[in-house]
Design a protein around this motif. Structure first.
Motif, PDB file in Angstrom:
ATOM      1  N   HIS A   1     -10.486  15.565  -6.551  1.00 35.71           N
ATOM      2  CA  HIS A   1      -9.928  15.375  -5.218  1.00 35.71           C
ATOM      3  C   HIS A   1      -9.775  13.915  -4.800  1.00 35.71           C
ATOM      4  CE1 HIS A   1     -10.280  19.645  -4.573  1.00 35.71           C
ATOM      5  NE2 HIS A   1     -11.554  19.587  -4.944  1.00 35.71           N
ATOM      6  N   GLN A   2     -10.188  12.988  -5.652  1.00 33.12           N
ATOM      7  CA  GLN A   2     -10.153  11.577  -5.260  1.00 33.12           C
ATOM      8  C   GLN A   2      -9.736  10.697  -6.430  1.00 33.12           C
ATOM      9  OE1 GLN A   2     -10.767  10.553  -2.076  1.00 33.12           O
ATOM     10  NE2 GLN A   2     -10.003   8.576  -2.763  1.00 33.12           N
TER      11      GLN A   2
ATOM     12  N   PHE B   1     -12.201   5.203   1.114  1.00 33.55           N
ATOM     13  CA  PHE B   1     -11.719   6.202   2.061  1.00 33.55           C
ATOM     14  C   PHE B   1     -12.729   6.528   3.159  1.00 33.55           C
ATOM     15  CE2 PHE B   1     -13.663   7.867  -1.703  1.00 33.55           C
ATOM     16  CZ  PHE B   1     -14.674   8.676  -1.208  1.00 33.55           C
TER      17      PHE B   1
END
Length: 145
Positions: free
Chosen positions: A39-40, A46
């Motif tokens: 997911h990253q 972030f």
């Protein structure tokens, strides 16, 4: 955790940054991932400004009593100023600006300029690495923080 990114941020190449900007860069690198996950993407910060305030001041930005003080506003301005300095020095690149309910996302790139500007593999040890910031118009050091 971005151990490789933190190592790059600690390079003497970034010694010309203000103290706050260098600490913000290290905190951003620590939070960003060295390797992508499901997911990253790798190398992206972030976590937002509140994490940086917590990391640098040791105070919880969610504490409503502290949030209403001038100390909180001062720390917010320090983080904003440091982030602008990092963008100017090309240590981070804004990928997505913050907007309602979303943090900004920055690509953390401390290794790009450090790799380009090292005068030799042992330059950092000898203290002869070129400071990336000194090759740019950078006036952020005038006022300390």
């Amino acid at each position: 955790m971005g151990a490789r990114l933190v190592t790059q941020a600690l390079s003497p190449t970034w010694a010309c940054l203000s103290d706050t900007a260098r600490l913000v860069l290290i905190a951003m690198c620590h939070t960003a991932k060295d390797h992508p996950s499901e997911h990253q993407a790798a190398g992206q910060y972030f976590a937002g400004r509140d994490y940086l305030i917590l990391a640098l001041s040791g105070r919880d930005p969610d504490d409503d009593d502290w949030r209403s003080t001038s100390s909180y506003r001062t720390w917010t301005q320090r983080i904003k100023r440091a982030t602008r300095e990092l963008v100017s020095a090309e240590a981070v690149v804004l990928l997505r600006p913050a907007h309602r309910g979303r943090h900004a996302i920055y690509e953390v790139t401390p290794g790009q300029q450090a790799t380009l500007l090292q005068t030799g593999s042992s330059a950092a040890v000898r203290g002869t690495a070129t400071c990336w910031c000194s090759t740019r118009t950078n006036t952020a050091r005038r006022g300390g923080f």
